[in-house]
Design a protein around this motif. Structure first.
Motif, PDB file in Angstrom:
ATOM      1  N   ASN A   1      18.116  31.419 -25.455  1.00 52.96           N
ATOM      2  CA  ASN A   1      19.219  31.826 -26.034  1.00 52.96           C
ATOM      3  C   ASN A   1      19.205  31.836 -27.658  1.00 52.96           C
ATOM      4  O   ASN A   1      19.929  32.375 -28.465  1.00 52.96           O
ATOM      5  CB  ASN A   1      20.444  31.056 -25.594  1.00 52.96           C
ATOM      6  N   ASP A   2      18.493  30.566 -27.992  1.00 53.53           N
ATOM      7  CA  ASP A   2      18.614  30.501 -29.476  1.00 53.53           C
ATOM      8  C   ASP A   2      17.600  30.819 -30.231  1.00 53.53           C
ATOM      9  O   ASP A   2      17.047  30.339 -31.269  1.00 53.53           O
ATOM     10  CB  ASP A   2      18.665  28.720 -29.833  1.00 53.53           C
ATOM     11  N   VAL A   3      16.958  31.873 -29.666  1.00 58.61           N
ATOM     12  CA  VAL A   3      15.672  32.658 -30.417  1.00 58.61           C
ATOM     13  C   VAL A   3      16.082  33.407 -31.675  1.00 58.61           C
ATOM     14  O   VAL A   3      17.169  33.751 -31.667  1.00 58.61           O
ATOM     15  CB  VAL A   3      15.101  33.510 -29.473  1.00 58.61           C
ATOM     16  N   SER A   4      15.121  33.161 -32.757  1.00 55.22           N
ATOM     17  CA  SER A   4      15.706  33.616 -34.030  1.00 55.22           C
ATOM     18  C   SER A   4      15.414  35.223 -33.941  1.00 55.22           C
ATOM     19  O   SER A   4      14.973  35.786 -32.907  1.00 55.22           O
ATOM     20  CB  SER A   4      14.783  33.219 -35.167  1.00 55.22           C
ATOM     21  N   SER A   5      16.331  35.932 -34.946  1.00 50.17           N
ATOM     22  CA  SER A   5      16.322  37.142 -34.812  1.00 50.17           C
ATOM     23  C   SER A   5      14.943  37.854 -35.167  1.00 50.17           C
ATOM     24  O   SER A   5      14.451  38.692 -34.372  1.00 50.17           O
ATOM     25  CB  SER A   5      17.186  37.663 -35.891  1.00 50.17           C
ATOM     26  N   GLU A   6      14.109  37.148 -35.925  1.00 47.58           N
ATOM     27  CA  GLU A   6      12.745  37.669 -36.330  1.00 47.58           C
ATOM     28  C   GLU A   6      11.843  37.616 -34.855  1.00 47.58           C
ATOM     29  O   GLU A   6      10.889  38.416 -34.528  1.00 47.58           O
ATOM     30  CB  GLU A   6      12.071  36.899 -37.326  1.00 47.58           C
ATOM     31  N   SER A   7      11.948  36.511 -34.384  1.00 48.61           N
ATOM     32  CA  SER A   7      11.300  36.177 -33.148  1.00 48.61           C
ATOM     33  C   SER A   7      11.486  37.330 -31.983  1.00 48.61           C
ATOM     34  O   SER A   7      10.906  37.748 -31.303  1.00 48.61           O
ATOM     35  CB  SER A   7      11.355  34.616 -32.394  1.00 48.61           C
ATOM     36  N   ARG A   8      12.981  37.264 -31.886  1.00 53.34           N
ATOM     37  CA  ARG A   8      13.608  38.456 -30.953  1.00 53.34           C
ATOM     38  C   ARG A   8      13.085  39.849 -31.244  1.00 53.34           C
ATOM     39  O   ARG A   8      12.452  40.461 -30.352  1.00 53.34           O
ATOM     40  CB  ARG A   8      14.880  38.569 -30.973  1.00 53.34           C
ATOM     41  N   LYS A   9      13.010  40.487 -32.541  1.00 53.67           N
ATOM     42  CA  LYS A   9      12.406  41.591 -32.986  1.00 53.67           C
ATOM     43  C   LYS A   9      10.661  41.734 -32.437  1.00 53.67           C
ATOM     44  O   LYS A   9      10.337  42.712 -31.795  1.00 53.67           O
ATOM     45  CB  LYS A   9      12.377  41.728 -34.342  1.00 53.67           C
ATOM     46  N   GLN A  10      10.073  40.756 -32.680  1.00 53.29           N
ATOM     47  CA  GLN A  10       8.780  40.578 -32.409  1.00 53.29           C
ATOM     48  C   GLN A  10       8.716  40.739 -30.772  1.00 53.29           C
ATOM     49  O   GLN A  10       7.845  41.484 -30.417  1.00 53.29           O
ATOM     50  CB  GLN A  10       7.921  39.320 -32.741  1.00 53.29           C
ATOM     51  N   LYS A  11       9.362  40.126 -30.076  1.00 49.58           N
ATOM     52  CA  LYS A  11       9.197  40.130 -28.664  1.00 49.58           C
ATOM     53  C   LYS A  11       9.716  41.402 -28.042  1.00 49.58           C
ATOM     54  O   LYS A  11       8.953  41.965 -27.130  1.00 49.58           O
ATOM     55  CB  LYS A  11       9.935  38.890 -28.049  1.00 49.58           C
TER      56      LYS A  11
END
Length: 792
Positions: A201-211
């Protein structure tokens, strides 16, 4: 690569086969003992309390209900109005969490996740309903791009849109293009769901975009195997020799972990296979590059099991009366479970024993449900499934398992042995089972349905009577994914028909416009015979798209109801003005182009002076044609000519800006303004001119202006992109001219990726403007799609 698999490629399949055989044996015992009957009878009697209403209440509810659930938007509205949307979405998402994510509904964590998804989905659906029209675009290029913008993955979505476009254009005749597209989109969505579930739930926005970027690319890469391996080998597209060669290529890839070279291909489908081989190789290498070492072996093993089980099933012949129950069902257990187990390894998810366990036992349920739904289609195609085989041989083979009885056995086994008699699981699975029968009955009609039930339920009349009562009376058993599936297929089919109609319209109207464009030589003035009119006709008879007069034709005649003969002068004037602008644009003093519309430019064929005079001549001919619009009110015609003069002035401003910009770096605002003057105004004129003649409202003309603004810029950006990546043979003009002339373009200002994003943004704004136009805008919608997807 797994050395054991290389040395013994069938080892993984044999091990999986042993596990599937044990599962089948346990089901076989339950079928023979008919344990599913008392178990499910008790479950159904408890379940029906929530689904069979008092007759008076049922009458009241049906009175408020739409005729059926085929209307996507109206049905969602009705569910919300009746207070049923929450439970509808809850059972739908619960089912997806079981089927696609392998979750247990008895888990509090799963229940909490389902609740969050339901709340978000409901908010999306009801917000779209309030905004009117947005849901219509959820799975269009517009909807996909707008969703991508919210997540910051626009470049990924542009990549996917281009990929889907190519796949669609390469689906051969003999395959169901709509189903292929739907399945591919479904797989991508499934992989995204898995990745979402794995994210903290606390994943960063950049990491989320990459995933999310990886999920979309992995989903496409895996999903591509369905149309281009599974469906292709099932369809009668390849010859027997080609099928064998292609199957060997796939098998070699899975065994060695490397895609072999295509080699010599002598079949008639050489170009198709060449494209598929290239695309699958790229997809395979992407998946492999994103595998963790510890999941790579699992990926290859599951993939081989899936492919081999499909091959075993594919080679079956319905004319063979000797298949055993094991031969019929074990490959189904294998392919239905491995297809979902692969996804976990595709995304490199950590091992989850609970997921593997549930997914393995669950798969056959889904496959039996699908095979039941497709029974008569499979029978027509001669495909061997448990249902088609039983239909053909049940009288001669008393040893055959009744697949319908096995289906209910699997349901009972899942509810009570796999999901531990969980009440929510029981509710959802019985909802799904009854819904499947209702849909089958609706598709094939009551008579055929009753014949099928008589055959498959003949030995269990009491249980069958209970089931049929539920099919006839039970309510609230439908699912969002089915509604969405039907909606997507209907949209894809409708989209294809509209595209075909659009292409036919373009072809027919273009020919009629070409027939009236050439200017006859004057018999009274020999001086005009050479060279001005000849030069004008040289430019007019070249291979132009005629988009502007075509737009005017379609809008004027089809939407405003103007008389065809009455607006012919207007059509000619538009093309005369556009051709004149191209002549001026190509001059040595301006862009100094050597090729236009696939031929040498006018000043190269004649000379600069003749080209300048021809451009001036065509501009005046355009005004002359407009002045001859004698079937319209004179004030309206005068207004039209005034509008033309104003827009010609603005187009000249745009060309001056263009010339003055050479060697200078423009801002984006300057580029947008120049582009609109040069390109967007021509689109605006083709829309506004028939609207002026039809005396359309100011609000409508304002919406058309805004559409033209964004469509024109999107068109110009596409031109700029084609100038750096286009094909000369398709474009009909030189590429690289912008860089050669040191022109500021959207590509030079924004970069290639930025230009693509800007094009799709303007595309989306143009789509939104169409919603404000009180006309049938299908033609303009497909025109817009053409503008951004064209290759010339």
């Amino acid at each position: 690569m797994n050395e054991e698999l290389i040395n013994n490629p069938d080892l993984s399949y044999q091990l999986a086969e042993q596990k599937a055989a044990q599962y089948f044996q346990s089901l076989y015992v339950q079928v023979k003992q008919k344990t599913f009957i008392p178990t499910l009878t008790k479950d159904i009697h408890s379940w029906k309390q929530n689904h069979i209403h008092h007759p008076i209440l049922s009458f009241f509810i049906r009175g408020k209900r739409k005729a059926n659930s085929n209307g996507y938007y109206s049905y969602i509205q009705w569910l919300d109005y009746m207070g049923k949307l929450d439970s509808y979405l809850d059972r739908s998402m619960s089912y997806i969490y079981m089927r696609d994510l392998g979750k247990s509904l008895e888990s509090p964590d799963t229940q909490a996740r389902v609740s969050r998804v339901v709340a978000n989905l409901k908010n999306h659906l009801t917000q779209n309903d309030a905004n009117k029209g947005d849901t219509k675009n959820d799975f269009s290029m517009y909807g996909l791009y707008r969703m991508a913008q919210k997540e910051g993955i626009e470049s990924t979505m542009i990549w996917l849109i281009n990929k889907l476009k190519r796949v669609s254009s390469n689906i051969p005749k003999g395959m169901d293009a709509e189903q292929a597209q739907r399945k591919l989109i479904k797989i991508i969505a499934g992989v995204i769901m898995h990745v979402n579930e794995e994210m903290d739930n606390d994943v960063s926005s950049e990491s989320r975009k990459q995933k999310l970027d990886e999920a979309i690319r992995l989903g496409y890469s895996y999903g591509l195997t369905y149309p281009f391996i599974d469906d292709l080998l099932d369809a009668e597209v390849l010859s027997d020799k080609e099928e064998k060669q292609y199957s060997n290529l796939i098998r070699t890839t899975l065994i060695t972990g490397t895609v072999p070279k295509l080699g010599e291909w002598t079949g008639t489908n050489k170009n198709l296979i060449k494209y598929i081989h290239s695309e699958l190789r790229e997809a395979f290498e992407y998946i492999r590059a994103h595998q963790r070492p510890e999941t790579l072996t699992s990926f290859f093993e599951q993939s081989y099991v899936f492919f081999q089980s499909q091959e075993v099933d594919r080679l079956k012949d319905l004319s063979n009366p000797n298949y055993t129950n094991e031969e019929l069902y074990i490959p189904i257990i294998l392919k239905s479970s491995s297809s979902r187990l692969i996804i976990r390894s595709v995304i490199s998810a950590p091992e989850d024993e609970g997921f593997d366990h549930r997914t393995f036992f669950y798969g056959i349920y889904n496959q039996l449900a699908d095979d039941f739904a497709d029974m008569f289609d499979d029978m027509r195609d001669g495909a061997v499934t448990p249902y088609t085989y039983y239909l053909k041989y049940h009288e001669k083979r008393p040893d055959l398992i009744n697949p319908f009885e096995l289906y209910w056995t699997v349901i009972a086994n899942l509810i009570h042995n796999v999901y531990h008699s969980d009440a929510k699981t029981c509710e959802v699975m019985l909802d799904r089972a009854i819904n499947g029968l209702k849909r089958f009955k609706e598709k094939w009609g009551s008579q055929k349905y009753n014949e099928v039930m008589k055959l498959f339920s003949s030995r269990n009349p009491k249980f069958n009577s209970l089931i049929q009562t539920m099919v006839g009376k039970a309510d609230d058993v439908d699912f969002f994914d089915k509604l969405l599936r039907d909606h997507m297929i209907a949209n894809l089919k409708n989209e294809r028909k509209e595209q075909e109609k659009f292409a036919d319209t373009i072809k027919i109207v273009r020919k009629q416009i070409n027939d009236i464009l050439l200017i006859p030589q004057s018999e009274d003035n020999d001086l005009m015979k050479n060279p001005i009119i000849d030069a004008a006709n040289y430019s007019l008879e070249s291979d132009g798209k005629r988009l502007r007069p075509i737009i005017t034709w379609v809008m004027g005649i089809n939407e405003y109801g103007l008389n065809k003969s009455a607006i012919m002068p207007l059509l000619k004037s538009l093309e005369y003005m556009h051709t004149a602008s191209l002549i001026f644009d190509d001059l040595p003093s301006q862009d100094n182009a050597s090729i236009r519309r696939g031929r040498p430019t006018l000043h190269r064929v004649y000379n600069t002076a003749i080209a300048e005079l021809t451009g001036l001549f065509l501009t005046q001919k355009a005004i002359e044609e407009q002045a001859s619009l004698d079937q319209f009110d004179t004030k309206t015609v005068l207004k039209l000519i005034q509008y033309t003069a104003q827009k010609t002035e603005d187009m000249c401003k745009g060309q001056v800006m263009d010339l003055d910009s050479k060697g200078k770096k423009l801002t984006l605002d300057q580029l947008n303004q120049m582009c609109f003057y040069k390109t967007g105004l021509a689109f605006e004129a083709s829309l506004l001119m028939p609207a002026i003649l039809a005396q359309a409202s100011e609000s409508e003309m304002e919406a058309l202006k805004k559409f033209a603004y964004h469509a024109g810029i999107a068109f110009q950006i596409k031109d700029d992109l084609l100038d750096v990546e286009g094909d000369l043979s398709l474009l009909g003009k030189s590429i690289g001219k912008d860089a050669e002339n040191n022109n500021s373009t959207f590509v030079s200002v924004l970069g290639k990726n930025g230009a693509q994003k800007a094009m799709w943004d303007h595309y989306c704004f143009a789509v939104e403007m169409l919603q404000e136009v009180p006309r049938n805008t299908n033609f303009l919608k497909h025109l817009l799609n053409y503008l951004v997807n064209r290759d010339h």
